[in-house]
Design an enzyme around this catalytic site. Structure first.
Site, PDB file in Angstrom:
ATOM      1  N   HIS A 137       0.812  -1.215   0.000  1.00 34.67           N
ATOM      2  CA  HIS A 137       0.000   0.000   0.000  1.00 34.67           C
ATOM      3  C   HIS A 137       0.849   1.270   0.000  1.00 34.67           C
ATOM      4  O   HIS A 137       1.898   1.346   0.632  1.00 34.67           O
ATOM      5  CB  HIS A 137      -0.932   0.008   1.217  1.00 34.67           C
ATOM      6  CG  HIS A 137      -0.208  -0.097   2.528  1.00 34.67           C
ATOM      7  ND1 HIS A 137       0.309   0.986   3.195  1.00 34.67           N
ATOM      8  CD2 HIS A 137       0.098  -1.180   3.289  1.00 34.67           C
ATOM      9  CE1 HIS A 137       0.887   0.592   4.318  1.00 34.67           C
ATOM     10  NE2 HIS A 137       0.780  -0.727   4.398  1.00 34.67           N
ATOM     11  N   ASP A 138       0.400   2.244  -0.776  1.00 34.81           N
ATOM     12  CA  ASP A 138       0.970   3.594  -0.806  1.00 34.81           C
ATOM     13  C   ASP A 138       2.374   3.664  -1.392  1.00 34.81           C
ATOM     14  O   ASP A 138       3.075   4.661  -1.213  1.00 34.81           O
ATOM     15  CB  ASP A 138       0.961   4.228   0.598  1.00 34.81           C
ATOM     16  CG  ASP A 138      -0.407   4.184   1.232  1.00 34.81           C
ATOM     17  OD1 ASP A 138      -1.324   4.816   0.685  1.00 34.81           O
ATOM     18  OD2 ASP A 138      -0.590   3.495   2.260  1.00 34.81           O
ATOM     19  N   GLY A 184       5.062  -1.131   2.546  1.00 33.83           N
ATOM     20  CA  GLY A 184       4.224   0.052   2.441  1.00 33.83           C
ATOM     21  C   GLY A 184       5.000   1.354   2.465  1.00 33.83           C
ATOM     22  O   GLY A 184       6.033   1.482   3.124  1.00 33.83           O
TER      23      GLY A 184
END
Length: 264
Positions: free
Chosen positions: A121-122, A139
């Protein structure tokens, strides 16, 4: 649509360009957008709020846009955005972002992503990168343009890798890696600069020499990071041709996390 195999399951709400090809047993969710010329292999799942550009080649058994693995995630409408002309090989897994991390996981253009690569994520990945087999980034990782991650490279969360950098096979990157640096080991250590890669990309002798000077300032002259940064800033006046490279390095060093530091 002629390009969608009858055994594929594509939600009628998905926005699929007429030039897209989707193989058998693949599943495409309602919030997915796929641009012209992209091919999706069999047994692939594309879900969530996922936007894919044009002329990508996505091989079989890939998972894109699934819920991320952050325990704080509660199904918020975050995204995965993939650019143009990327190659994504088998068993790769790219997940949507989190509200806390900006809401978007992003892969740029012209990237070569080999089997079993993972974007958590991200993550923000630039253009023209190569992720060898099993390169995995946690992440909030940022990867600059023209970076090459060797097979089985693992990158800790919140770490940044500057443009034109490279890691050797099996590297474990726990600190930030400045632009142009080559690293290897567990934990990864800086070994040199990616001089051959720069030459192949058309860097002049003067620009390569400036990169060598930056390497010496960071790693060979016993300077603190602050002192090395000052020495690097001075290079822009000494070698005007290399001013963009100096700026790239200076901007990276200005954002170095005190908790992470840079690879040494």
């Amino acid at each position: 649509m002629a390009g969608i195999h009858p055994a594929a399951i594509v939600d009628p709400k998905a926005q699929i360009d007429a030039g897209v090809t989707i193989g058998p047993f693949s599943i495409v969710g309602p919030d997915v957008k796929i641009g012209a010329g992209t091919t999706v292999g069999p047994h692939t799942v594309i879900e969530g709020r996922t936007t894919i550009g044009h002329d990508n080649r996505i091989f079989q058994f890939v998972s894109l846009g699934s819920a991320n693995q952050d325990k704080k995630y509660r199904g918020e409408p975050t995204e995965l955005v993939i650019g143009d002309r990327n190659v994504i090989r088998e068993y790769s897994t790219y997940q949507v972002g989190t509200v806390q991390g900006g809401g978007v996981t992003r892969l740029g253009n012209d990237n070569w992503m080999m089997a079993y690569t993972h974007l958590a994520h991200d993550c923000l990945v630039g253009d023209n990168t190569i992720f060898a087999n099993n390169a995995q980034i946690a992440g909030h990782v940022e990867v600059g343009d023209f970076v090459i991650l060797g097979a089985y490279t693992c990158v800790h969360q919140f770490v940044r890798i500057g443009a034109h950098g490279m890691t050797a096979m099996g590297s474990v990157l726990l600190a930030e890696q400045p632009p142009f640096v080559m690293s290897e080991g567990n934990p990864a250590q800086a070994r040199s600069m990616n001089y051959e890669g720069l030459r192949r990309r058309g860097f002049s002798a003067a620009r390569v020499a400036a990169v060598k000077t930056m390497h010496k300032a960071l790693y060979r002259e016993g300077l603190t990071l602050e002192q090395a940064t000052q020495r690097i800033h001075a290079l822009a006046a000494e070698t005007p041709e290399a001013a963009p490279d100096v700026q790239l390095m200076a901007e990276f060093l200005a954002r170095v996390s005190p908790q992470r530091g840079i690879v040494r």
